[in-house]
Design an enzyme around this catalytic site. Structure first.
Site, PDB file in Angstrom:
ATOM      1  N   GLY A 132       0.811  -1.205   0.000  1.00  0.00           N
ATOM      2  CA  GLY A 132       0.000   0.000   0.000  1.00  0.00           C
ATOM      3  C   GLY A 132       0.848   1.260   0.000  1.00  0.00           C
ATOM      4  O   GLY A 132       1.983   1.247  -0.497  1.00  0.00           O
ATOM      5  N   THR A 158       4.551   0.965   1.331  1.00  0.00           N
ATOM      6  CA  THR A 158       5.419   0.188   0.422  1.00  0.00           C
ATOM      7  C   THR A 158       5.704   0.990  -0.844  1.00  0.00           C
ATOM      8  O   THR A 158       6.829   0.978  -1.372  1.00  0.00           O
ATOM      9  CB  THR A 158       4.722  -1.147   0.066  1.00  0.00           C
ATOM     10  OG1 THR A 158       4.396  -1.810   1.283  1.00  0.00           O
ATOM     11  CG2 THR A 158       5.607  -2.045  -0.787  1.00  0.00           C
ATOM     12  N   ILE A 208      -7.153  -2.957   1.665  1.00  0.00           N
ATOM     13  CA  ILE A 208      -8.601  -3.104   1.795  1.00  0.00           C
ATOM     14  C   ILE A 208      -9.259  -1.730   1.780  1.00  0.00           C
ATOM     15  O   ILE A 208     -10.444  -1.614   1.527  1.00  0.00           O
ATOM     16  CB  ILE A 208      -9.008  -3.867   3.077  1.00  0.00           C
ATOM     17  CG1 ILE A 208      -8.616  -3.076   4.337  1.00  0.00           C
ATOM     18  CG2 ILE A 208      -8.438  -5.263   3.103  1.00  0.00           C
ATOM     19  CD1 ILE A 208      -9.358  -3.562   5.594  1.00  0.00           C
ATOM     20  N   ASP A 209      -8.481  -0.673   2.070  1.00  0.00           N
ATOM     21  CA  ASP A 209      -9.061   0.676   2.195  1.00  0.00           C
ATOM     22  C   ASP A 209      -9.484   1.269   0.847  1.00  0.00           C
ATOM     23  O   ASP A 209     -10.250   2.233   0.810  1.00  0.00           O
ATOM     24  CB  ASP A 209      -8.055   1.634   2.848  1.00  0.00           C
ATOM     25  CG  ASP A 209      -7.604   1.161   4.213  1.00  0.00           C
ATOM     26  OD1 ASP A 209      -8.308   0.337   4.826  1.00  0.00           O
ATOM     27  OD2 ASP A 209      -6.527   1.607   4.665  1.00  0.00           O
ATOM     28  N   GLU A 226     -13.665   4.162  10.691  1.00  0.00           N
ATOM     29  CA  GLU A 226     -12.780   4.415  11.838  1.00  0.00           C
ATOM     30  C   GLU A 226     -12.172   5.819  11.822  1.00  0.00           C
ATOM     31  O   GLU A 226     -11.843   6.373  12.859  1.00  0.00           O
ATOM     32  CB  GLU A 226     -11.652   3.373  11.884  1.00  0.00           C
ATOM     33  CG  GLU A 226     -10.745   3.405  10.653  1.00  0.00           C
ATOM     34  CD  GLU A 226      -9.614   2.379  10.697  1.00  0.00           C
ATOM     35  OE1 GLU A 226      -9.546   1.578  11.643  1.00  0.00           O
ATOM     36  OE2 GLU A 226      -8.798   2.393   9.760  1.00  0.00           O
ATOM     37  N   ARG A 258     -25.871   0.052  20.806  1.00  0.00           N
ATOM     38  CA  ARG A 258     -24.724  -0.838  20.990  1.00  0.00           C
ATOM     39  C   ARG A 258     -23.754  -0.603  19.833  1.00  0.00           C
ATOM     40  O   ARG A 258     -24.165  -0.189  18.749  1.00  0.00           O
ATOM     41  CB  ARG A 258     -25.147  -2.309  20.954  1.00  0.00           C
ATOM     42  CG  ARG A 258     -26.042  -2.731  22.091  1.00  0.00           C
ATOM     43  CD  ARG A 258     -25.233  -2.916  23.379  1.00  0.00           C
ATOM     44  NE  ARG A 258     -26.027  -3.536  24.421  1.00  0.00           N
ATOM     45  CZ  ARG A 258     -26.792  -2.874  25.285  1.00  0.00           C
ATOM     46  NH1 ARG A 258     -26.873  -1.557  25.203  1.00  0.00           N
ATOM     47  NH2 ARG A 258     -27.470  -3.511  26.224  1.00  0.00           N
TER      48      ARG A 258
HETATM   49  O1  F6P Z   1      -4.650   0.077   5.731  1.00  0.00           O
HETATM   50  C1  F6P Z   1      -5.330  -1.078   6.072  1.00  0.00           C
HETATM   51  C2  F6P Z   1      -5.760  -1.034   7.497  1.00  0.00           C
HETATM   52  O2  F6P Z   1      -6.439  -2.231   7.780  1.00  0.00           O
HETATM   53  C3  F6P Z   1      -6.581   0.185   7.908  1.00  0.00           C
HETATM   54  O3  F6P Z   1      -7.912   0.100   7.486  1.00  0.00           O
HETATM   55  C4  F6P Z   1      -6.379   0.201   9.394  1.00  0.00           C
HETATM   56  O4  F6P Z   1      -6.475   1.505   9.917  1.00  0.00           O
HETATM   57  C5  F6P Z   1      -4.958  -0.275   9.541  1.00  0.00           C
HETATM   58  O5  F6P Z   1      -4.635  -0.992   8.356  1.00  0.00           O
HETATM   59  C6  F6P Z   1      -4.710  -1.156  10.730  1.00  0.00           C
HETATM   60  O6  F6P Z   1      -3.377  -1.514  10.753  1.00  0.00           O
HETATM   61  P1  F6P Z   1      -2.691  -2.498  11.797  1.00  0.00           P
HETATM   62  O7  F6P Z   1      -2.420  -3.768  11.065  1.00  0.00           O
HETATM   63  O8  F6P Z   1      -1.450  -1.800  12.174  1.00  0.00           O
HETATM   64  O9  F6P Z   1      -3.631  -2.705  12.942  1.00  0.00           O
END
Ligand code: F6P
Length: 367
Positions: free
Chosen positions: A110, A113, A134-135, A230, A273
């Site tokens: 990503g 890298t 995945i983002d 997030e 919740r």
């Molecule tokens: O970039 C992919 C990702 O899964 C993000 O969505 C998330 O914020 C982050 O990596 C989490 O990274 P780690 O593996 O350091 O918990």
């Protein structure tokens, strides 16, 4: 140039489909008479002799459907950020690259890298990058593999939450990954029938979300589903951070779902919740879409190497797989455009983004 051996590595957070790229690279390179060396744990594989192994086609048979990466990965492996311990890691990597007889490198990863690969490319290492996350937030490509799998998982999770939310007349808040981009929240929110979707690109006001939920209740809805990325933040605040960024590492985001649920419970009087899907979105088998995209990316990477086109990233531009210069993509993030058709469609369906756009869609309630 005669090319007899190339290297392949995976860097950054894993994403479903990494193994499918490795498999495609190894099989297509081998069919051109090129041997593949797998470098373990990202660029660390160029720093220690015991982290390199030959990958033959029989070594990658059966990995197409497997999550994770057979080569291992790390998001701490930046040779350019190895402190002041007196070692020149980038030079050691370059020397090792040549000592191993590598004619080129395929770096699958990503944004982190990409940045490392770009620096090595400027130092003369012949390489190509395969974009992964995945983002779905890398520029230059319409999509990255792993995204479809993550969205599929998040959608299934939301599907399951509908019935329990309805049974208890609750508000369910689902926190998904995505870092500073809202692609996963937007797609899973729409696919899962969310009633509000909160994304980093559109700062939210929870009073608006609460009004929306109250209106739904007046219209007879027993429950509401809020999907929150997030990295989403209120108009007067900033994203919720688990661990602040340090030593070149990005901040770890998380916790916004619980905050949103608590605030909505106060504002609506309805029980709420929260569920944080976390790394479940990254694990498991890739979808068929991600397997195909990853395979096309791997094949294209080898094609670029055969053509001597280095310093480039493969990219999905339907109907083609193309390549773009690393210079054009490094250091940039592809966010959700706030006027994206899917955002407009979601608003038209009455989905709230917790902003003033809700007023423009006045009278539209997702019930
Ligand atoms: O970039 C992919 C990702 O899964 C993000 O969505 C998330 O914020 C982050 O990596 C989490 O990274 P780690 O593996 O350091 O918990």
């Amino acid at each position: 140039m005669s090319l007899s051996r190339i290297g392949v590595l995976t860097g950054g957070g894993d994403a479903p489909g990494l193994n499918a790229v490795i498999r495609a690279v190894v099989k297509s390179a081998c069919n051109h008479g090129i041997e593949c060396l797998g470098l373990e744990d990202s660029f660390d594989g160029l720093l220690s002799p015991d982290r390199v192994r030959v990958l033959r086609p029989q070594d990658v048979t059966g990995i197409l459907r497997r999550g994770g990466t057979i080569l291992g990965t790390t998001n701490r492996g930046d040779p350019f950020a190895h402190g002041d311990d007196g070692h020149d890691y980038p030079t050691r990597c370059l020397e090792r690259f040549h000592d191993l007889g590598l004619g080129a490198l395929v770096a699958i990863g990503g944004d982190g890298t990409l940045a490392i690969a770009h620096k090595f490319s400027l130092r003369g290492m012949p390489l190509v990058v395969v974009p992964k996350t995945i983002d779905n937030d890398l520029p230059g490509t319409n999509s990255t593999f792993g995204f479809d799998t993550a969205v599929g998982f998040a959608t299934l999770a939301i599907d399951r939450l509908h019935s329990t939310a309805e049974a208890h007349r609750r508000v369910m808040v689902v926190e998904v990954m995505g870092r500073n981009a809202g692609w996963i929240a937007l797609y899973a929110g729409v696919a899962g029938g969310g009633d509000a979707i909160l994304i980093p690109e559109i700062p939210y006001d929870l009073r608006r979300v609460a009004e929306h939920i109250a209106e739904r209740e007046r219209l007879g809805a027993r429950s509401s589903i809020v999907v929150v990325a997030e990295g989403a933040a209120p108009t007067d605040g900033s994203p919720s951070v688990v661990t602040p960024g340090h030593e070149g590492r990005l901040a770890r985001l998380g916790g916004v779902g619980a905050q949103v649920a608590a605030a909505l419970e106060d504002l609506t009087g309805q029980e709420a919740r929260s569920v944080r899907l976390g790394h479940l979105q990254r694990g498991g088998e890739p979808t068929s879409f991600d397997r195909v995209l990853a395979t096309r990316f791997g094949g294209k990477a080898v094609e670029l190497i055969l053509d001597g086109e280095f310093g480039r990233m493969v990219a999905n531009r339907p109907p083609d797989i193309i390549s773009v210069p690393l210079d054009d993509v490094v250091g940039r993030t592809r966010l959700v455009p706030t006027d994206l058709d899917l955002v407009r469609t979601a608003r038209a369906l009455g989905i709230s983004f917790g902003d003033a756009g809700q007023d423009k869609a006045a009278g539209l309630v997702n019930c």
